[in-house]
Design a protein around this motif. Structure first.
Motif, PDB file in Angstrom:
ATOM      1  N   THR A 180     -87.578 -23.061  -6.707  1.00  0.00           N
ATOM      2  CA  THR A 180     -86.238 -23.562  -6.695  1.00  0.00           C
ATOM      3  C   THR A 180     -85.820 -24.133  -7.996  1.00  0.00           C
ATOM      4  OG1 THR A 180     -86.963 -25.746  -5.688  1.00  0.00           O
ATOM      5  CG2 THR A 180     -86.221 -23.886  -4.446  1.00  0.00           C
ATOM      6  N   SER A 181     -86.706 -24.430  -8.949  1.00  0.00           N
ATOM      7  CA  SER A 181     -86.519 -24.985 -10.235  1.00  0.00           C
ATOM      8  C   SER A 181     -85.770 -24.340 -11.106  1.00  0.00           C
ATOM      9  CB  SER A 181     -87.688 -25.628 -10.968  1.00  0.00           C
ATOM     10  OG  SER A 181     -87.361 -26.100 -12.053  1.00  0.00           O
ATOM     11  N   ARG A 182     -84.618 -24.738 -11.816  1.00  0.00           N
ATOM     12  CA  ARG A 182     -84.088 -23.916 -12.673  1.00  0.00           C
ATOM     13  C   ARG A 182     -84.510 -24.063 -14.157  1.00  0.00           C
ATOM     14  NH1 ARG A 182     -78.512 -25.699 -13.060  1.00  0.00           N
ATOM     15  NH2 ARG A 182     -79.069 -27.661 -12.221  1.00  0.00           N
ATOM     16  N   LEU A 183     -85.599 -24.875 -14.381  1.00  0.00           N
ATOM     17  CA  LEU A 183     -86.376 -25.271 -15.900  1.00  0.00           C
ATOM     18  C   LEU A 183     -86.725 -24.126 -16.376  1.00  0.00           C
ATOM     19  CD1 LEU A 183     -88.003 -28.647 -14.677  1.00  0.00           C
ATOM     20  CD2 LEU A 183     -86.122 -28.377 -16.621  1.00  0.00           C
ATOM     21  N   ARG A 184     -86.058 -24.076 -17.648  1.00  0.00           N
ATOM     22  CA  ARG A 184     -86.697 -22.959 -18.554  1.00  0.00           C
ATOM     23  C   ARG A 184     -86.713 -23.706 -20.064  1.00  0.00           C
ATOM     24  NH1 ARG A 184     -86.239 -21.234 -14.330  1.00  0.00           N
ATOM     25  NH2 ARG A 184     -85.560 -19.125 -13.839  1.00  0.00           N
ATOM     26  N   VAL A 185     -87.499 -23.348 -20.667  1.00  0.00           N
ATOM     27  CA  VAL A 185     -87.955 -23.900 -22.259  1.00  0.00           C
ATOM     28  C   VAL A 185     -87.777 -22.716 -23.323  1.00  0.00           C
ATOM     29  CG1 VAL A 185     -90.452 -23.617 -22.003  1.00  0.00           C
ATOM     30  CG2 VAL A 185     -89.317 -25.252 -23.666  1.00  0.00           C
ATOM     31  N   VAL A 186     -87.005 -23.106 -24.268  1.00  0.00           N
ATOM     32  CA  VAL A 186     -86.778 -22.486 -25.400  1.00  0.00           C
ATOM     33  C   VAL A 186     -87.471 -23.055 -26.772  1.00  0.00           C
ATOM     34  CG1 VAL A 186     -85.230 -21.474 -27.278  1.00  0.00           C
ATOM     35  CG2 VAL A 186     -84.839 -21.092 -24.676  1.00  0.00           C
ATOM     36  N   GLN A 187     -88.410 -22.333 -27.451  1.00  0.00           N
ATOM     37  CA  GLN A 187     -89.170 -22.919 -28.579  1.00  0.00           C
ATOM     38  C   GLN A 187     -88.634 -22.302 -29.639  1.00  0.00           C
ATOM     39  OE1 GLN A 187     -92.772 -24.436 -27.667  1.00  0.00           O
ATOM     40  NE2 GLN A 187     -92.840 -25.290 -29.512  1.00  0.00           N
ATOM     41  N   LEU A 188     -88.240 -23.210 -30.559  1.00  0.00           N
ATOM     42  CA  LEU A 188     -87.784 -22.663 -31.988  1.00  0.00           C
ATOM     43  C   LEU A 188     -88.875 -23.274 -32.873  1.00  0.00           C
ATOM     44  CD1 LEU A 188     -84.080 -23.210 -31.796  1.00  0.00           C
ATOM     45  CD2 LEU A 188     -85.311 -21.186 -31.102  1.00  0.00           C
ATOM     46  N   GLY A 189     -89.211 -22.263 -33.878  1.00  0.00           N
ATOM     47  CA  GLY A 189     -90.083 -22.744 -34.900  1.00  0.00           C
ATOM     48  C   GLY A 189     -91.328 -21.768 -35.155  1.00  0.00           C
ATOM     49  N   GLY A 190     -91.290 -21.601 -36.451  1.00  0.00           N
ATOM     50  CA  GLY A 190     -92.550 -20.659 -36.970  1.00  0.00           C
ATOM     51  C   GLY A 190     -94.133 -21.274 -36.613  1.00  0.00           C
ATOM     52  N   ALA A 191     -94.880 -20.157 -36.513  1.00  0.00           N
ATOM     53  CA  ALA A 191     -96.099 -20.558 -36.215  1.00  0.00           C
ATOM     54  C   ALA A 191     -97.085 -20.755 -37.476  1.00  0.00           C
ATOM     55  CB  ALA A 191     -97.029 -19.496 -35.436  1.00  0.00           C
ATOM     56  N   CYS A 192     -97.762 -21.970 -37.504  1.00  0.00           N
ATOM     57  CA  CYS A 192     -98.446 -22.166 -38.655  1.00  0.00           C
ATOM     58  C   CYS A 192     -99.720 -21.629 -38.934  1.00  0.00           C
ATOM     59  CB  CYS A 192     -98.651 -23.858 -39.005  1.00  0.00           C
ATOM     60  SG  CYS A 192     -97.059 -24.641 -39.163  1.00  0.00           S
ATOM     61  N   SER A 193    -100.077 -20.773 -38.053  1.00  0.00           N
ATOM     62  CA  SER A 193    -101.436 -20.117 -38.209  1.00  0.00           C
ATOM     63  C   SER A 193    -101.196 -18.722 -37.172  1.00  0.00           C
ATOM     64  CB  SER A 193    -102.505 -20.966 -37.741  1.00  0.00           C
ATOM     65  OG  SER A 193    -102.545 -21.166 -36.512  1.00  0.00           O
ATOM     66  N   ASP A 194    -102.185 -17.619 -37.301  1.00  0.00           N
ATOM     67  CA  ASP A 194    -102.209 -16.797 -36.319  1.00  0.00           C
ATOM     68  C   ASP A 194    -102.673 -17.035 -34.846  1.00  0.00           C
ATOM     69  OD1 ASP A 194    -101.386 -14.876 -38.420  1.00  0.00           O
ATOM     70  OD2 ASP A 194    -103.408 -14.091 -39.009  1.00  0.00           O
ATOM     71  N   ASP A 195    -103.430 -18.073 -35.006  1.00  0.00           N
ATOM     72  CA  ASP A 195    -103.915 -18.548 -33.758  1.00  0.00           C
ATOM     73  C   ASP A 195    -102.815 -19.211 -33.082  1.00  0.00           C
ATOM     74  OD1 ASP A 195    -106.571 -17.780 -33.974  1.00  0.00           O
ATOM     75  OD2 ASP A 195    -107.175 -19.748 -34.718  1.00  0.00           O
ATOM     76  N   TRP A 196    -101.681 -19.794 -33.593  1.00  0.00           N
ATOM     77  CA  TRP A 196    -100.839 -20.302 -32.853  1.00  0.00           C
ATOM     78  C   TRP A 196     -99.723 -19.358 -32.266  1.00  0.00           C
ATOM     79  CZ3 TRP A 196     -99.960 -24.745 -30.342  1.00  0.00           C
ATOM     80  CH2 TRP A 196    -100.584 -25.970 -30.692  1.00  0.00           C
ATOM     81  N   ALA A 197     -99.447 -18.179 -33.154  1.00  0.00           N
ATOM     82  CA  ALA A 197     -98.593 -17.385 -32.838  1.00  0.00           C
ATOM     83  C   ALA A 197     -99.162 -16.602 -31.736  1.00  0.00           C
ATOM     84  CB  ALA A 197     -98.511 -16.417 -34.030  1.00  0.00           C
ATOM     85  N   ARG A 198    -100.589 -16.342 -31.912  1.00  0.00           N
ATOM     86  CA  ARG A 198    -101.045 -15.564 -30.478  1.00  0.00           C
ATOM     87  C   ARG A 198    -100.927 -16.298 -29.215  1.00  0.00           C
ATOM     88  NH1 ARG A 198    -105.795 -15.700 -32.456  1.00  0.00           N
ATOM     89  NH2 ARG A 198    -105.237 -13.707 -33.652  1.00  0.00           N
ATOM     90  N   ALA A 199    -101.297 -17.643 -29.559  1.00  0.00           N
ATOM     91  CA  ALA A 199    -101.161 -18.548 -27.921  1.00  0.00           C
ATOM     92  C   ALA A 199     -99.800 -18.698 -27.492  1.00  0.00           C
ATOM     93  CB  ALA A 199    -101.504 -19.952 -28.538  1.00  0.00           C
ATOM     94  N   ALA A 200     -98.659 -18.614 -28.575  1.00  0.00           N
ATOM     95  CA  ALA A 200     -97.170 -18.564 -27.971  1.00  0.00           C
ATOM     96  C   ALA A 200     -97.116 -17.224 -27.374  1.00  0.00           C
ATOM     97  CB  ALA A 200     -96.326 -18.690 -29.162  1.00  0.00           C
ATOM     98  N   ARG A 201     -97.339 -16.154 -27.770  1.00  0.00           N
ATOM     99  CA  ARG A 201     -97.064 -14.891 -27.122  1.00  0.00           C
ATOM    100  C   ARG A 201     -97.850 -14.809 -25.782  1.00  0.00           C
ATOM    101  NH1 ARG A 201     -97.460 -12.970 -32.737  1.00  0.00           N
ATOM    102  NH2 ARG A 201     -99.687 -12.604 -32.682  1.00  0.00           N
ATOM    103  N   ASP A 202     -99.391 -15.085 -25.902  1.00  0.00           N
ATOM    104  CA  ASP A 202     -99.939 -15.101 -24.624  1.00  0.00           C
ATOM    105  C   ASP A 202     -99.168 -15.917 -23.530  1.00  0.00           C
ATOM    106  OD1 ASP A 202    -101.628 -13.603 -25.826  1.00  0.00           O
ATOM    107  OD2 ASP A 202    -103.344 -15.172 -26.047  1.00  0.00           O
ATOM    108  N   GLU A 203     -98.468 -17.209 -23.928  1.00  0.00           N
ATOM    109  CA  GLU A 203     -97.898 -17.917 -22.946  1.00  0.00           C
ATOM    110  C   GLU A 203     -96.706 -17.426 -22.420  1.00  0.00           C
ATOM    111  OE1 GLU A 203     -97.370 -21.210 -20.702  1.00  0.00           O
ATOM    112  OE2 GLU A 203     -99.241 -20.933 -21.700  1.00  0.00           O
ATOM    113  N   MET A 204     -95.954 -16.671 -23.411  1.00  0.00           N
ATOM    114  CA  MET A 204     -94.881 -15.940 -22.766  1.00  0.00           C
ATOM    115  C   MET A 204     -95.063 -14.843 -21.822  1.00  0.00           C
ATOM    116  SD  MET A 204     -92.030 -15.330 -25.858  1.00  0.00           S
ATOM    117  CE  MET A 204     -93.082 -14.566 -27.146  1.00  0.00           C
TER     118      MET A 204
END
Length: 328
Positions: A180-204
């Motif tokens: 029932t929750s309508r919560l959504r999160v939008v994250q803006l900002g570049g990844a400072c490493s490939d690991d961070w980019a991979r973690a964000a894509r995996d989370e999506m």
């Protein structure tokens, strides 16, 4: 005669890093005060800091550790005062990992500038008399900015993906919420490493409530601020994030980690704090904001009350005070 000011920043031209945004905005404020301003990199040669052959009258150096060589070079080459601007990684990381360099920069400064009101808590006492606070300014959102979507409760996180920001904490807090929750999160900002980019894509891929849109220009960030109901600042360390100033001026409620850099902008009595890295506490805070209109309105009133601190005029007056503290 106009003061000749060199403003050192470790973030290069075209960077969207906070240090570059601060330097660019302060260059504008200093020119409004009648100064001639030149932006330069820490590794630049002092000879390039001259104005038509004349030495600078004043040097601002953002980041005590990264700009250490420039601070020393200025002391050795010119007789002008030096102002060192303290950032979050300066005070909360390099002060401990590279204390000799950090403290040498502070000892070389005529004036120290902090960006939030709690900085003295983590600065050696002997430097307190040199410290001045300059709150970073922000402009109001345009009157025709987009409005929030009524079908969802969108939460904004704005900042580069890196360890200091604890960047995916909000995404983690939105996992496995009630349907029932309508919560959504939008994250803006570049990844400072490939690991961070991979973690964000995996989370999506695993979290349908989370979207990472990558690096976006400032005008796009401001659009997302206008259409969001809440902003989260989950950082482990901050020197005084300009995005907090922007949220306050925009009247956008904030939920923030209880760290000095956030307390020093939002105030000790702000009701929207959660313990740093505490996913469960952040989840509870976000669900409360969604379910209790009185709570989110309380956050809105608090940020609106803080907004005058972040006016352009206040920032310009504070910088004028810093210059006066150098005897100029």
């Amino acid at each position: 005669m106009a003061l000749k000011v060199v403003l050192i920043t470790p973030a290069g031209r075209g960077s969207r890093a906070g240090n570059r945004a601060t330097a660019t905005r302060w260059a504008r404020r200093l020119r409004e005060l009648g100064c001639r301003v030149r932006l330069a990199a820490p590794e630049g040669a002092p000879a390039t800091w001259r104005f038509r052959g004349q030495p600078p009258d004043l040097l601002f150096a953002l980041h005590a550790w990264r700009s250490h060589a420039a601070i020393r070079a200025c002391r050795e080459t010119f007789a002008c005062p030096v102002i060192v601007v303290l950032t979050g990684t300066d005070v909360y990381r390099f002060q401990h990992s590279h204390p000799e360099v950090f403290l040498d920069s502070l000892a070389s400064a005529d004036v120290l500038v902090g960006l939030h009101d709690c900085l003295e808590e983590d600065l050696p006492t002997r430097f307190h008399p040199r410290l001045r606070i300059v709150h970073q300014s922000a402009l109001p959102l345009p009157s025709r900015a987009p409005r929030p979507n009524e079908r969802t409760f969108e939460v904004l996180v704005a900042g580069h993906l890196r360890e200091e920001k604890d960047s995916l904490r909000t995404a983690l807090a939105l996992r496995d919420l009630p349907p029932t929750s309508r919560l959504r999160v939008v994250q803006l900002g570049g990844a400072c490493s490939d690991d961070w980019a991979r973690a964000a894509r995996d989370e999506m891929a695993r979290n349908p409530r989370f979207r990472w849109l990558g690096d976006r220009p400032r005008w796009r960030v401001r659009q997302w601020m206008s259409r969001s109901r809440l902003m989260v600042i989950s950082s482990r360390m901050e020197g005084g994030a300009n995005v907090v100033s922007e949220a306050c001026v925009a009247g956008l409620p904030v939920v923030a980690s209880r760290i000095p850099g956030n307390r020093g902008l939002l105030g000790e009595d702000y009701p929207g704090y959660f313990p740093v890295t505490d996913t469960e506490a952040l989840r509870d805070c976000l669900l409360r904001a969604e379910r209790e209109p009185a709570f989110i309105e309380s956050l809105r009133r608090h940020v609106q009350a803080r907004a005058p601190l972040f006016r352009v005029e206040a920032e310009r007056e504070a910088l004028a005070g810093v210059i006066a503290a150098c005897g100029l």
